[in-house]
Design a protein around this motif. Structure first.
Motif, PDB file in Angstrom:
ATOM      1  N   LEU A 162       0.833  -1.202   0.000  1.00 13.11           N
ATOM      2  CA  LEU A 162       0.000   0.000   0.000  1.00 13.11           C
ATOM      3  C   LEU A 162       0.871   1.256   0.000  1.00 13.11           C
ATOM      4  N   TRP A 163       1.941   1.226   0.781  1.00 13.81           N
ATOM      5  CA  TRP A 163       2.870   2.355   0.807  1.00 13.81           C
ATOM      6  C   TRP A 163       3.504   2.553  -0.561  1.00 13.81           C
ATOM      7  N   LEU A 164       3.976   1.461  -1.173  1.00 13.78           N
ATOM      8  CA  LEU A 164       4.655   1.564  -2.453  1.00 13.78           C
ATOM      9  C   LEU A 164       3.704   2.074  -3.535  1.00 13.78           C
ATOM     10  N   GLU A 165       2.491   1.552  -3.556  1.00 12.57           N
ATOM     11  CA  GLU A 165       1.527   1.988  -4.568  1.00 12.57           C
ATOM     12  C   GLU A 165       1.222   3.479  -4.418  1.00 12.57           C
ATOM     13  N   ARG A 166       1.056   3.919  -3.187  1.00 13.20           N
ATOM     14  CA  ARG A 166       0.776   5.339  -2.937  1.00 13.20           C
ATOM     15  C   ARG A 166       1.941   6.210  -3.399  1.00 13.20           C
ATOM     16  N   GLU A 167       3.165   5.806  -3.092  1.00  8.05           N
ATOM     17  CA  GLU A 167       4.331   6.591  -3.471  1.00  8.05           C
ATOM     18  C   GLU A 167       4.523   6.609  -4.990  1.00  8.05           C
ATOM     19  N   LEU A 168       4.277   5.462  -5.630  1.00  9.92           N
ATOM     20  CA  LEU A 168       4.457   5.397  -7.080  1.00  9.92           C
ATOM     21  C   LEU A 168       3.409   6.215  -7.816  1.00  9.92           C
ATOM     22  N   LEU A 169       2.191   6.224  -7.305  1.00  6.93           N
ATOM     23  CA  LEU A 169       1.142   7.020  -7.947  1.00  6.93           C
ATOM     24  C   LEU A 169       1.461   8.508  -7.862  1.00  6.93           C
ATOM     25  N   ALA A 170       2.188   8.892  -6.822  1.00  9.27           N
ATOM     26  CA  ALA A 170       2.602  10.290  -6.710  1.00  9.27           C
ATOM     27  C   ALA A 170       3.706  10.607  -7.721  1.00  9.27           C
ATOM     28  N   LEU A 171       4.509   9.592  -8.097  1.00 11.17           N
ATOM     29  CA  LEU A 171       5.584   9.798  -9.063  1.00 11.17           C
ATOM     30  C   LEU A 171       5.075   9.768 -10.503  1.00 11.17           C
ATOM     31  N   PHE A 172       4.119   8.879 -10.775  1.00  7.73           N
ATOM     32  CA  PHE A 172       3.585   8.730 -12.124  1.00  7.73           C
ATOM     33  C   PHE A 172       2.388   9.649 -12.314  1.00  7.73           C
ATOM     34  N   GLU A 173       2.544  10.656 -13.152  1.00  5.47           N
ATOM     35  CA  GLU A 173       1.432  11.570 -13.393  1.00  5.47           C
ATOM     36  C   GLU A 173       0.307  10.886 -14.154  1.00  5.47           C
ATOM     37  N   HIS A 174       0.658   9.909 -14.968  1.00  4.03           N
ATOM     38  CA  HIS A 174      -0.358   9.240 -15.784  1.00  4.03           C
ATOM     39  C   HIS A 174      -0.318   7.730 -15.525  1.00  4.03           C
ATOM     40  N   ALA A 175      -0.360   7.360 -14.262  1.00  7.76           N
ATOM     41  CA  ALA A 175      -0.359   5.938 -13.914  1.00  7.76           C
ATOM     42  C   ALA A 175      -1.633   5.287 -14.445  1.00  7.76           C
ATOM     43  N   PRO A 176      -1.531   4.073 -14.974  1.00 11.24           N
ATOM     44  CA  PRO A 176      -2.725   3.394 -15.499  1.00 11.24           C
ATOM     45  C   PRO A 176      -3.785   3.232 -14.409  1.00 11.24           C
ATOM     46  N   SER A 177      -5.028   3.474 -14.767  1.00  9.52           N
ATOM     47  CA  SER A 177      -6.104   3.344 -13.789  1.00  9.52           C
ATOM     48  C   SER A 177      -6.390   1.878 -13.498  1.00  9.52           C
ATOM     49  N   ASN A 178      -6.846   1.601 -12.268  1.00  8.15           N
ATOM     50  CA  ASN A 178      -7.221   0.248 -11.855  1.00  8.15           C
ATOM     51  C   ASN A 178      -6.099  -0.754 -12.105  1.00  8.15           C
ATOM     52  N   SER A 179      -4.867  -0.346 -11.805  1.00  7.02           N
ATOM     53  CA  SER A 179      -3.721  -1.208 -12.070  1.00  7.02           C
ATOM     54  C   SER A 179      -2.846  -1.356 -10.830  1.00  7.02           C
ATOM     55  N   LEU A 180      -2.035  -2.401 -10.842  1.00  4.59           N
ATOM     56  CA  LEU A 180      -1.095  -2.674  -9.759  1.00  4.59           C
ATOM     57  C   LEU A 180       0.328  -2.632 -10.290  1.00  4.59           C
ATOM     58  N   PRO A 181       1.279  -2.157  -9.483  1.00  2.70           N
ATOM     59  CA  PRO A 181       2.679  -2.191  -9.921  1.00  2.70           C
ATOM     60  C   PRO A 181       3.265  -3.590  -9.758  1.00  2.70           C
ATOM     61  N   GLY A 182       4.207  -3.915 -10.601  1.00  2.00           N
ATOM     62  CA  GLY A 182       4.906  -5.189 -10.492  1.00  2.00           C
ATOM     63  C   GLY A 182       6.296  -5.039 -11.069  1.00  2.00           C
ATOM     64  N   PHE A 183       7.131  -6.066 -10.884  1.00  7.45           N
ATOM     65  CA  PHE A 183       8.493  -6.030 -11.396  1.00  7.45           C
ATOM     66  C   PHE A 183       8.576  -6.806 -12.699  1.00  7.45           C
ATOM     67  N   ALA A 184       9.206  -6.196 -13.693  1.00  8.09           N
ATOM     68  CA  ALA A 184       9.319  -6.851 -14.988  1.00  8.09           C
ATOM     69  C   ALA A 184      10.234  -8.072 -14.920  1.00  8.09           C
ATOM     70  N   ASP A 185      11.315  -7.976 -14.131  1.00  9.50           N
ATOM     71  CA  ASP A 185      12.289  -9.064 -14.041  1.00  9.50           C
ATOM     72  C   ASP A 185      12.624  -9.364 -12.584  1.00  9.50           C
ATOM     73  N   THR A 186      13.092 -10.571 -12.339  1.00 11.02           N
ATOM     74  CA  THR A 186      13.473 -10.974 -10.987  1.00 11.02           C
ATOM     75  C   THR A 186      14.872 -10.505 -10.629  1.00 11.02           C
ATOM     76  N   LEU A 187      15.767 -10.441 -11.608  1.00 16.44           N
ATOM     77  CA  LEU A 187      17.138  -9.982 -11.384  1.00 16.44           C
ATOM     78  C   LEU A 187      17.461  -8.832 -12.326  1.00 16.44           C
TER      79      LEU A 187
END
Length: 278
Positions: free
Chosen positions: A92-117
């Motif tokens: 929840l903290w990360l999503e809130r912080e990222l939405l503040a960074l992304f002016e046009h974050a996709p709606s109804n979406s969750l952040p994830g990592f593209a790669d493991t390493l």
């Protein structure tokens, strides 16, 4: 724990970010998952782990990125072992912080990592700086600046995915079983109860669940309880209270599973995170 192994834990009061620096030789930890995003860097040695149906080798300078719920293990394939530093970021903290960074974050979406390493040196440097600022309790402004730099570096490694009630990649029976376990996590659930909820027999249920999540239903249930146990212990609850609240048979039962997953006793984890006396 192997006497040559060690682990140091701290928690930042402002963000709730948990920081862990550890060294392991040989077997590090059994398959498990966290309810946090993990962002860490390997400092020394070779860190071997299985995640996303692949075996990974993290060497010095590489960054490992794990999403909540991703099952992984840990092993040192070389005699010297490995040392790593990692940050546990609340979703929840990360999503809130990222939405503040992304002016046009996709709606109804969750952040994830593209790669493991990742071998991105900018990200590795940002992880290391944020770790030291948080783990060593630097000045508040310095901690905030380091975290902001980390978030900025992470944006290049993120992917956004739509909120979905069901994941089309996973068998429906496994997803129904998972939801049932989350809803009844602190009850004494039997495989027959779970099978009835999924309207299949126990054997089909177990096969589908393990194929989907990499753990048997009972092991997944333990992980659910351990994730909550970490929260309660960090808030200062005693191991006895936590064991009783989460459906463990007793404190020893909680302790055995907790050590297998995290290489710490519940009392030690509580003390390191809450700074409360035992």
């Amino acid at each position: 724990m192997n006497k040559r192994n060690w682990i140091k834990v701290s928690q930042d009061a402002d963000t709730g970010i948990e920081s862990i620096r550890a060294h392991f030789q040989g077997h590090a930890y059994d398959p498990h998952w966290h309810d946090s995003f993990l962002v860490g860097v390997t400092e020394h040695g070779v860190q071997q782990f299985n995640c996303r149906r692949a075996r990974h080798y993290s060497t010095p300078g590489k960054v490992f990125l794990l999403e909540p719920g991703e099952i992984h293990d840990g092993h040192a394939p070389t005699e010297e072992g490995f040392t790593y530093s990692t940050l546990y970021l609340d979703p929840l903290w990360l999503e809130r912080e990222l939405l503040a960074l992304f002016e046009h974050a996709p709606s109804n979406s969750l952040p994830g990592f593209a790669d493991t390493l990742s071998q991105d040196p900018r990200l590795a440097k940002a992880v290391a700086l944020a770790f030291h600022a948080l783990h060593e309790g630097d000045l508040r402004m310095a901690r905030q600046a380091a975290v902001d730099s980390l978030l900025a570096a992470l944006t290049e490694h993120l992917q956004w995915r739509k909120h979905q009630a069901l994941d089309p990649r996973l068998p429906l029976v496994a997803q129904v079983a998972r939801d049932y376990l989350h809803a009844h996590a602190y009850e004494d659930i039997g495989l027959d109860d779970l099978a009835r909820a999924c309207e299949v027999d126990r054997f089909r249920l177990s096969r589908a669940f393990k194929a989907a999540f990499g753990l048997a239903p009972h092991a997944y249930l333990i992980q659910l309880r351990l994730a909550k146990a970490r929260q309660l212990l960090a808030n200062g609850d005693s191991p006895v209270q936590v064991a009783s609240a989460l459906g463990f048979a007793d404190q020893s039962h909680l302790g055995r599973w907790f050590r297998r997953a995290y290489q710490l006793t519940p009392a030690d984890y509580r003390k390191r995170c809450s700074n409360l006396p035992d």
